[in-house]
Design a protein around this motif. Structure first.
Motif, PDB file in Angstrom:
ATOM      1  N   CYS A  41       0.847  -1.188   0.000  1.00 57.54           N
ATOM      2  CA  CYS A  41       0.000   0.000   0.000  1.00 57.54           C
ATOM      3  C   CYS A  41       0.880   1.235   0.000  1.00 57.54           C
ATOM      4  N   GLY A  42       0.273   2.341  -0.343  1.00 61.29           N
ATOM      5  CA  GLY A  42       0.939   3.635  -0.255  1.00 61.29           C
ATOM      6  C   GLY A  42       0.285   4.433   0.860  1.00 61.29           C
ATOM      7  N   ARG A  43       0.828   5.587   1.121  1.00 62.67           N
ATOM      8  CA  ARG A  43       0.272   6.478   2.146  1.00 62.67           C
ATOM      9  C   ARG A  43       0.072   7.847   1.516  1.00 62.67           C
ATOM     10  N   HIS A  44      -1.088   8.446   1.801  1.00 58.82           N
ATOM     11  CA  HIS A  44      -1.326   9.815   1.358  1.00 58.82           C
ATOM     12  C   HIS A  44      -0.331  10.735   2.059  1.00 58.82           C
ATOM     13  N   LYS A  45       0.145  11.709   1.335  1.00 55.45           N
ATOM     14  CA  LYS A  45       1.206  12.587   1.833  1.00 55.45           C
ATOM     15  C   LYS A  45       0.778  13.401   3.049  1.00 55.45           C
ATOM     16  N   TYR A  46      -0.463  13.855   3.078  1.00 58.64           N
ATOM     17  CA  TYR A  46      -0.877  14.785   4.123  1.00 58.64           C
ATOM     18  C   TYR A  46      -1.574  14.135   5.316  1.00 58.64           C
ATOM     19  N   ASN A  47      -2.391  13.110   5.071  1.00 63.61           N
ATOM     20  CA  ASN A  47      -3.113  12.506   6.189  1.00 63.61           C
ATOM     21  C   ASN A  47      -2.619  11.104   6.555  1.00 63.61           C
ATOM     22  N   LEU A  48      -1.663  10.576   5.778  1.00 65.40           N
ATOM     23  CA  LEU A  48      -1.039   9.270   6.009  1.00 65.40           C
ATOM     24  C   LEU A  48      -2.008   8.090   5.962  1.00 65.40           C
ATOM     25  N   HIS A  49      -3.200   8.285   5.400  1.00 65.33           N
ATOM     26  CA  HIS A  49      -4.122   7.162   5.217  1.00 65.33           C
ATOM     27  C   HIS A  49      -3.573   6.230   4.147  1.00 65.33           C
ATOM     28  N   ARG A  50      -3.854   4.953   4.298  1.00 68.04           N
ATOM     29  CA  ARG A  50      -3.393   3.965   3.332  1.00 68.04           C
ATOM     30  C   ARG A  50      -4.242   4.028   2.067  1.00 68.04           C
ATOM     31  N   PHE A  51      -3.594   3.731   0.932  1.00 66.04           N
ATOM     32  CA  PHE A  51      -4.326   3.520  -0.304  1.00 66.04           C
ATOM     33  C   PHE A  51      -3.669   2.364  -1.046  1.00 66.04           C
ATOM     34  N   TYR A  52      -4.444   1.707  -1.864  1.00 64.54           N
ATOM     35  CA  TYR A  52      -3.985   0.553  -2.627  1.00 64.54           C
ATOM     36  C   TYR A  52      -4.201   0.830  -4.105  1.00 64.54           C
ATOM     37  N   MET A  53      -3.204   0.526  -4.904  1.00 63.92           N
ATOM     38  CA  MET A  53      -3.310   0.698  -6.351  1.00 63.92           C
ATOM     39  C   MET A  53      -4.079  -0.481  -6.938  1.00 63.92           C
ATOM     40  N   GLY A  54      -4.841  -0.211  -7.992  1.00 63.02           N
ATOM     41  CA  GLY A  54      -5.650  -1.245  -8.624  1.00 63.02           C
ATOM     42  C   GLY A  54      -4.841  -2.429  -9.108  1.00 63.02           C
ATOM     43  N   ARG A  55      -3.683  -2.173  -9.694  1.00 60.73           N
ATOM     44  CA  ARG A  55      -2.854  -3.285 -10.197  1.00 60.73           C
ATOM     45  C   ARG A  55      -2.340  -4.158  -9.053  1.00 60.73           C
ATOM     46  N   GLU A  56      -2.099  -3.557  -7.888  1.00 63.34           N
ATOM     47  CA  GLU A  56      -1.641  -4.318  -6.723  1.00 63.34           C
ATOM     48  C   GLU A  56      -2.776  -5.177  -6.168  1.00 63.34           C
ATOM     49  N   ILE A  57      -3.989  -4.651  -6.198  1.00 67.05           N
ATOM     50  CA  ILE A  57      -5.168  -5.405  -5.743  1.00 67.05           C
ATOM     51  C   ILE A  57      -5.343  -6.647  -6.614  1.00 67.05           C
ATOM     52  N   LYS A  58      -5.250  -6.468  -7.922  1.00 69.88           N
ATOM     53  CA  LYS A  58      -5.404  -7.595  -8.852  1.00 69.88           C
ATOM     54  C   LYS A  58      -4.280  -8.612  -8.680  1.00 69.88           C
ATOM     55  N   ARG A  59      -3.039  -8.135  -8.492  1.00 65.37           N
ATOM     56  CA  ARG A  59      -1.911  -9.046  -8.290  1.00 65.37           C
ATOM     57  C   ARG A  59      -2.118  -9.882  -7.038  1.00 65.37           C
ATOM     58  N   PHE A  60      -2.540  -9.253  -5.960  1.00 60.02           N
ATOM     59  CA  PHE A  60      -2.799  -9.947  -4.703  1.00 60.02           C
ATOM     60  C   PHE A  60      -3.922 -10.968  -4.877  1.00 60.02           C
ATOM     61  N   TRP A  61      -4.999 -10.594  -5.551  1.00 60.55           N
ATOM     62  CA  TRP A  61      -6.138 -11.496  -5.759  1.00 60.55           C
ATOM     63  C   TRP A  61      -5.710 -12.713  -6.570  1.00 60.55           C
ATOM     64  N   ARG A  62      -4.952 -12.488  -7.628  1.00 54.10           N
ATOM     65  CA  ARG A  62      -4.486 -13.603  -8.472  1.00 54.10           C
ATOM     66  C   ARG A  62      -3.558 -14.540  -7.705  1.00 54.10           C
ATOM     67  N   ALA A  63      -2.681 -13.976  -6.897  1.00 58.57           N
ATOM     68  CA  ALA A  63      -1.744 -14.793  -6.120  1.00 58.57           C
ATOM     69  C   ALA A  63      -2.489 -15.666  -5.126  1.00 58.57           C
ATOM     70  N   HIS A  64      -3.536 -15.140  -4.513  1.00 60.88           N
ATOM     71  CA  HIS A  64      -4.285 -15.923  -3.534  1.00 60.88           C
ATOM     72  C   HIS A  64      -5.273 -16.870  -4.190  1.00 60.88           C
ATOM     73  N   LEU A  65      -5.658 -16.577  -5.409  1.00 61.38           N
ATOM     74  CA  LEU A  65      -6.544 -17.478  -6.140  1.00 61.38           C
ATOM     75  C   LEU A  65      -5.787 -18.767  -6.486  1.00 61.38           C
ATOM     76  N   LEU A  66      -4.521 -18.639  -6.845  1.00 67.12           N
ATOM     77  CA  LEU A  66      -3.723 -19.793  -7.262  1.00 67.12           C
ATOM     78  C   LEU A  66      -3.203 -20.615  -6.082  1.00 67.12           C
TER      79      LEU A  66
END
Length: 67
Positions: A41-66
């Motif tokens: 995940c990344g962190r927003h510069k000002y509030n430090l909240h986490r965010f996830y990139m779409g390609r990382e979400i798909k990579r994680f889903w595919r890895a756990h599917l297999l």
């Protein structure tokens, strides 16, 4: 975890709650996977909240599917 691939933009940024809903898991489970290094995940510069990139979400889903 859901058996359908998450519908998200590769370059989109998604919050913890959005990603948890896409994957069909609880936000605490997502945080556990993040802390374990299974998904990055990344962190927003000002509030430090986490965010996830779409390609990382798909990579994680595919890895756990297999596994």
């Amino acid at each position: 975890m859901t058996c359908l691939e998450p519908q998200c933009e590769d370059n989109g940024r998604y919050s913890t709650m959005e990603v948890a809903r896409m994957l069909g898991i609880h936000r605490n489970t997502l945080n556990n996977h993040t802390n374990a290094g299974h998904i990055r995940c990344g962190r927003h510069k000002y509030n430090l909240h986490r965010f996830y990139m779409g390609r990382e979400i798909k990579r994680f889903w595919r890895a756990h599917l297999l596994s």
